[in-house]
Structure formats: C-alpha cells, structure tokens
Design a protein around this motif. Sequence first.
Motif, PDB file in Angstrom:
ATOM      1  N   LEU A 308       2.444  -2.690   0.939  1.00  0.00           N
ATOM      2  CA  LEU A 308       2.014  -3.173  -0.373  1.00  0.00           C
ATOM      3  C   LEU A 308       2.531  -2.188  -1.415  1.00  0.00           C
ATOM      4  CD1 LEU A 308      -1.741  -4.044   0.399  1.00  0.00           C
ATOM      5  CD2 LEU A 308       0.251  -5.525   0.586  1.00  0.00           C
ATOM      6  N   MET A 309       3.174  -2.705  -2.465  1.00  0.00           N
ATOM      7  CA  MET A 309       3.826  -1.796  -3.397  1.00  0.00           C
ATOM      8  C   MET A 309       3.782  -2.355  -4.816  1.00  0.00           C
ATOM      9  SD  MET A 309       7.452   0.145  -2.798  1.00  0.00           S
ATOM     10  CE  MET A 309       8.313  -1.344  -2.312  1.00  0.00           C
ATOM     11  N   ASP A 310       3.509  -1.474  -5.785  1.00  0.00           N
ATOM     12  CA  ASP A 310       3.555  -1.858  -7.180  1.00  0.00           C
ATOM     13  C   ASP A 310       5.022  -2.044  -7.591  1.00  0.00           C
ATOM     14  OD1 ASP A 310       2.589  -2.509  -9.632  1.00  0.00           O
ATOM     15  OD2 ASP A 310       2.232  -0.452 -10.291  1.00  0.00           O
ATOM     16  N   PRO A 335       7.402  -6.664   6.269  1.00  0.00           N
ATOM     17  CA  PRO A 335       6.976  -7.469   5.116  1.00  0.00           C
ATOM     18  C   PRO A 335       6.591  -6.564   3.940  1.00  0.00           C
ATOM     19  CG  PRO A 335       5.884  -8.205   7.127  1.00  0.00           C
ATOM     20  CD  PRO A 335       6.529  -6.883   7.443  1.00  0.00           C
ATOM     21  N   ILE A 336       7.173  -6.842   2.775  1.00  0.00           N
ATOM     22  CA  ILE A 336       6.878  -6.078   1.557  1.00  0.00           C
ATOM     23  C   ILE A 336       6.220  -7.013   0.560  1.00  0.00           C
ATOM     24  CG2 ILE A 336       7.829  -4.717  -0.332  1.00  0.00           C
ATOM     25  CD1 ILE A 336      10.127  -3.918   1.498  1.00  0.00           C
ATOM     26  N   ILE A 337       4.997  -6.687   0.155  1.00  0.00           N
ATOM     27  CA  ILE A 337       4.251  -7.490  -0.807  1.00  0.00           C
ATOM     28  C   ILE A 337       4.139  -6.688  -2.096  1.00  0.00           C
ATOM     29  CG2 ILE A 337       2.052  -8.606  -1.359  1.00  0.00           C
ATOM     30  CD1 ILE A 337       2.887  -7.998   2.257  1.00  0.00           C
ATOM     31  N   PHE A 338       4.656  -7.253  -3.182  1.00  0.00           N
ATOM     32  CA  PHE A 338       4.611  -6.576  -4.474  1.00  0.00           C
ATOM     33  C   PHE A 338       3.346  -6.943  -5.232  1.00  0.00           C
ATOM     34  CE2 PHE A 338       9.314  -6.382  -3.945  1.00  0.00           C
ATOM     35  CZ  PHE A 338       9.434  -5.001  -4.066  1.00  0.00           C
ATOM     36  N   ARG A 354      15.097  -9.290  -4.639  1.00  0.00           N
ATOM     37  CA  ARG A 354      15.608  -7.916  -4.489  1.00  0.00           C
ATOM     38  C   ARG A 354      14.953  -7.173  -3.323  1.00  0.00           C
ATOM     39  NH1 ARG A 354      14.424  -5.914 -10.381  1.00  0.00           N
ATOM     40  NH2 ARG A 354      15.244  -3.913  -9.633  1.00  0.00           N
ATOM     41  N   GLY A 355      14.381  -7.930  -2.370  1.00  0.00           N
ATOM     42  CA  GLY A 355      13.902  -7.275  -1.151  1.00  0.00           C
ATOM     43  C   GLY A 355      12.456  -7.517  -0.792  1.00  0.00           C
ATOM     44  N   GLY A 356      11.707  -8.269  -1.601  1.00  0.00           N
ATOM     45  CA  GLY A 356      10.298  -8.499  -1.316  1.00  0.00           C
ATOM     46  C   GLY A 356      10.068  -9.776  -0.528  1.00  0.00           C
ATOM     47  N   ASP A 357       8.845  -9.916   0.002  1.00  0.00           N
ATOM     48  CA  ASP A 357       8.472 -11.108   0.764  1.00  0.00           C
ATOM     49  C   ASP A 357       7.374 -11.914   0.086  1.00  0.00           C
ATOM     50  OD1 ASP A 357       9.949 -10.784   3.480  1.00  0.00           O
ATOM     51  OD2 ASP A 357       9.100  -8.807   3.073  1.00  0.00           O
ATOM     52  N   ASP A 358       6.618 -11.278  -0.782  1.00  0.00           N
ATOM     53  CA  ASP A 358       5.533 -11.989  -1.466  1.00  0.00           C
ATOM     54  C   ASP A 358       5.209 -11.241  -2.747  1.00  0.00           C
ATOM     55  OD1 ASP A 358       3.621 -13.858  -2.005  1.00  0.00           O
ATOM     56  OD2 ASP A 358       2.373 -13.448  -0.248  1.00  0.00           O
ATOM     57  N   ARG A 376      -1.308 -11.238   6.336  1.00  0.00           N
ATOM     58  CA  ARG A 376       0.059 -10.738   6.446  1.00  0.00           C
ATOM     59  C   ARG A 376       0.235  -9.851   7.682  1.00  0.00           C
ATOM     60  NH1 ARG A 376       4.670 -12.783   4.527  1.00  0.00           N
ATOM     61  NH2 ARG A 376       4.466 -13.536   2.386  1.00  0.00           N
ATOM     62  N   CYS A 377      -0.755  -9.009   7.970  1.00  0.00           N
ATOM     63  CA  CYS A 377      -0.682  -8.160   9.169  1.00  0.00           C
ATOM     64  C   CYS A 377      -0.667  -9.020  10.430  1.00  0.00           C
ATOM     65  CB  CYS A 377      -1.866  -7.192   9.206  1.00  0.00           C
ATOM     66  SG  CYS A 377      -1.727  -5.779   8.092  1.00  0.00           S
ATOM     67  N   PHE A 378      -1.518 -10.034  10.445  1.00  0.00           N
ATOM     68  CA  PHE A 378      -1.590 -10.927  11.617  1.00  0.00           C
ATOM     69  C   PHE A 378      -0.250 -11.613  11.839  1.00  0.00           C
ATOM     70  CE2 PHE A 378      -2.783 -15.282  13.217  1.00  0.00           C
ATOM     71  CZ  PHE A 378      -2.969 -14.888  14.533  1.00  0.00           C
ATOM     72  N   ARG A 379       0.329 -12.125  10.755  1.00  0.00           N
ATOM     73  CA  ARG A 379       1.613 -12.816  10.868  1.00  0.00           C
ATOM     74  C   ARG A 379       2.708 -11.847  11.326  1.00  0.00           C
ATOM     75  NH1 ARG A 379       4.215 -16.926  12.611  1.00  0.00           N
ATOM     76  NH2 ARG A 379       6.049 -17.542  11.381  1.00  0.00           N
ATOM     77  N   ALA A 380       2.688 -10.637  10.798  1.00  0.00           N
ATOM     78  CA  ALA A 380       3.696  -9.645  11.191  1.00  0.00           C
ATOM     79  C   ALA A 380       3.580  -9.321  12.676  1.00  0.00           C
ATOM     80  CB  ALA A 380       3.527  -8.382  10.356  1.00  0.00           C
ATOM     81  N   ARG A 381       2.337  -9.228  13.155  1.00  0.00           N
ATOM     82  CA  ARG A 381       2.148  -8.918  14.574  1.00  0.00           C
ATOM     83  C   ARG A 381       2.565 -10.087  15.453  1.00  0.00           C
ATOM     84  NH1 ARG A 381      -3.218  -5.256  15.524  1.00  0.00           N
ATOM     85  NH2 ARG A 381      -2.501  -3.453  14.356  1.00  0.00           N
ATOM     86  N   GLN A 382       2.324 -11.313  14.973  1.00  0.00           N
ATOM     87  CA  GLN A 382       2.784 -12.470  15.729  1.00  0.00           C
ATOM     88  C   GLN A 382       4.297 -12.440  15.910  1.00  0.00           C
ATOM     89  OE1 GLN A 382       1.080 -15.766  13.418  1.00  0.00           O
ATOM     90  NE2 GLN A 382       0.001 -16.394  15.262  1.00  0.00           N
ATOM     91  N   LEU A 383       5.009 -12.155  14.835  1.00  0.00           N
ATOM     92  CA  LEU A 383       6.470 -12.104  14.913  1.00  0.00           C
ATOM     93  C   LEU A 383       6.930 -10.955  15.805  1.00  0.00           C
ATOM     94  CD1 LEU A 383       7.341 -12.836  11.174  1.00  0.00           C
ATOM     95  CD2 LEU A 383       7.510 -14.395  13.124  1.00  0.00           C
TER      96      LEU A 383
END
Length: 552
Positions: A308-310, A335-338, A354-358, A376-383
């Motif tokens: 998670l990033m500003d 996954p990068i969520i802005f 420019r590189g984000g996912d959400d 998002r964590c759950f989905r990342a772990r599924q993948l």
Amino acid sequence: MPESPVSEVRKKLEILRDRFRDRTIGEIEGLVASVASASRNPESISELVSAYHILHRFAGSAGTLGFTQLGEQARKLELAIKPLADEVAEGADSERVRQQLNQLLAGGYEKELVGLSNLLVVADPVSTGWHKPAPAGTDNPLVLLNLDPDQEHGELISQGLALYGYEVRSLANGEQWPENMDDIDLVMVRDTLLQDEEACWLPRLHKLPVICFSEAHDFATRYRLARLSVDACIDEPLDIPALADQVEKLLAEGLATLTGRVVIVDDDKELLEHYRVVLTSGGLLVRALDDPSRLLSELADFRPDILLMDVQMGEYDGPVLARMLRFQAEWLSLPIIFFSSEADRDLQLDVLARGGDDFVTKPVSDEFLLRTARIRCFRARQLDKLVSLDSLTGLLKHALAKIELNREHARCARSGHSSVVAMLDLDHFKQVNDSYGHGVGDMVIKALSNLLRHRLRNTDIIGRYGGEEFLVVLPECSLEKAVEVLETLNKDFARLVFNARNEEFSVTFSAGVATLNAYETGEQAIDAADRALYERKRAGRNGVTVASEDHL
C-alpha cells in the motif's frame, strides 16, 4: 483489570488523533501565513504550491483520523487553489497569479483558511466496530457442529473426522443451538433442517462456513441453499475422506481471508501509524515505512503479499517507485495499491498505468481499509498458490519442498538441533486407479495430504514429491518422536474408509525415515529416507522403516 483488545485499539487511535490535532494546528497557522505572504509579494508566489500540497494532504488524511469536516473543507479549498498552484508550477507570470490570488482571498477564501482550525474541535467518535479480535491461538482441535436428526450418522461422522484431528459436536436440530457457540469453526447441516427459512437460528449460519448434506441436484434447491449462505453441498456425508476434504477447503479459505503480510509507505506519520494499528488489530502482519528510500530492503526482508503506497510522498513519487520495483522480476507480480485524495479518474488511471494495480481514494474508513487489505492479500496468496503449491493436494510442489528441506538442513548446521526427513508412498496405489478410476485415486491422495496437514505441526514441511509419494520434514524433532508420529498416522490412515462403485475399501502407506542432519547434504538425507522406504516396501509395506545408517 487489564484493558480489552478493543479498548486498547480505541486508546491507540485516540492518541494518534490527538497527535494529528496538535500538529495540524501549527500547520494551519503556517498555511495561512504562506498564502498571505504570496498575496503580498510576487517573489513568494511559489508558496502556493506548498499550500496546495498541505491542503491535499489534509483532504486525504483528516477524515481517516476522525476530522471529517476538516477533510471536506480542505478538499474544497484545495480545488479552489489548484489552478493557481498549477500556473505557478508551469512558470506563469508571478504578478498575474498574485492578483488572481488576491481576488480569491477577497471572496472569502482567507476567512475559510483561518477557519480550518475551528474544525479541529469537531471530531467523529472513535469507532472500533470493525475490530473483531481473533481468539488466541491454542493447541485445541478445530470444532465442527453437526446438525443432523440421524444420531447414528452423527456418531460415524464424529469418529471419522476425529482421525483428522477435528472435534465434532452433534445436535438433532438447530433449535438446540446454545446461545454461546463462539468456538465453533464450521457447521454441517442436513438439508431437511433448512426447510423453514424463518427459523430463528438460521442467521447464525451467515457467520460460519456451512456444509449441507443434500442429495437434491435441481437448480431451485441448490439456489435456495446458496441463498441461505451454504458454502458446499455433499451427497454422502459418510464418505469421510470427501467430507474432510471439503472441511479442509472451507476452513483454509476462511483463515486465508483473515491473514496476510502488508507493507505500507506514507510520509504522513500519524496517518501511517493509524493504518498500521488498524491492519495489525485486524490480524494482518504489517511493516510501515515513512521513508521510501528503505523500500527495497524492507520488501526483501519482509516479503509482503501486497504493498500500500501513497501517490505523493515529499520528494518521492509513488508511481515512479512502482516502476522502479518492476525493474526486478521478483516484484513484477507484487500487487501495489495506491492511496491518494486525487478524485480525477483520468489521473487515477494514469497512476495505474505506471505500475499500480488498484487505486483507493482518501479518506478511507478503517473498515474499508481492513477489508481491502484482506481481500487483496487473499487474492495474492491464491495466485501464489498456483505457482508454489500442488493443485491437487495444496502441498508444496517437488522443487519447493526440496528448497525448504535444504534450508532446514542449513539451519540444523547453524543451530545444532536435530531434524528428520521422511518419504511416504501409498501402497498398491496402481490397483486403486485400475479398480476405481483416477478420480478416486485423486481422492485417496488428497485424503493423505489432508491428514498430514492437520496432524503435523504448522512448522513441519510437507510436499507432494511426485504421483503418490510425499516428502515430510520434521524440524527440531528426534528420530524416536518422528517414528512415533508417523506410526500413529499410518494406523489412522488405514482406518479411513473410501467409497467407490458401491464398494468400501481402505489404503495404507509406507514410510522411510532418516535424520536430516546426519548427512552432509539434504539430497543425501532424501536418498537415505528413500532407501528406507523401499526396504519397508520389500518387507511387506504398511509401516515405518528407519534408514539403516541411523540408529534408534
């Protein structure tokens, strides 16, 4: 009396709110002074850009920290001054911008800026309704509730699932459900008990995973069961391996949605700490950074599920950081969520390009933050599972299992402790496939994998080595204890009854065991366990044999 977890969370959030209020009072005074200076002196006009950024930050953070009115007013003032700040950034004539600023101030803008301080007196109540503390971890078995009028079926289910380490409580109907059943992890229910959709106990099913025993396959019945929050249907509850497989899937999915590893990057320290408290209180593991220059080292050390990033953090630009991360192959799938208070959808899409996912628009509520991170964590772990775990069993794939074994071998060398490696193989498995088909063979493989996962420790390494063969590593375990554990599992697996083509049958397994740290390499230890496995096969199968190089 110690404070409750909810009270502790509320206290932490109140402290952060007070810190934000104290800091913001000074920032508003500086903001008013900067705008006033710019209105008097063309040489100070660049201060409009700083003023815009401060208002932008207030608009994004104030609401999250409980000052909703301040955030809304800051957003209004930010949008009003943005055209002037953009002109300054583009190098427009300073005197012309100053004149426009004075016109804005004459229209009441200055009074509204000064009035921001008054909005710090008005704060929303601290809410922790989203916080539901997880029960402290124990060694107690998971508890399943079986609602079935057939008492004989209930007893058979209890006995069968006990082999997998579950505790089963049986009730004849839902009306007997006690008031306090907080320790129940999953419910199994006969479809006949779901006929009355007005039953007072049915709402309790919405909070738990539910398996329904139903032989009906028509669309209307299945749709009605799904509407009642049923998660899975099983035709034959006495097929214990199939039932255990469904229980395992639902419980694993439920646990995965509550856990995860998150890195947060934001230069607003109070807001960053607020995010950390909320996510940590919600059961996630969190690493919070207010210095983006440490991002690469923290990612390598922490290995998060999501970032998670500003968007804007002082001299650092979030999308640029995201692009930098994508230089390295290991972060291509992270996954990068802005987070940003920017509401312009075109600008949001540009950030994602420019590189984000959400993109999550600030201010964000605590509940929304927690749910977003969990999903998002759950989905990342599924993948990640698609890459690292065997699709049939959910165990580590061959290559990764060997990597973990070699890591444990190296850890043994460093610390001097003893660990054990075992190779397991299903006996006469070809006969199962030939007699009942590969689908039934798959069920047998899954039954053994589920048994191993539930009965072994969380720290133990379990992998599907190939076909019907499994690799198990028991860290910090003596050879004697390993043999004892595997012999017990061997006996319990042999007691499982499988159903196919109107026949019942059982399957056994053979195991070879070796002391991991007794060999120079992990590969040599695997070879020793494999030789012991084939000694067991030649000796009649269905048992555990220790490598001849080891001694009990």
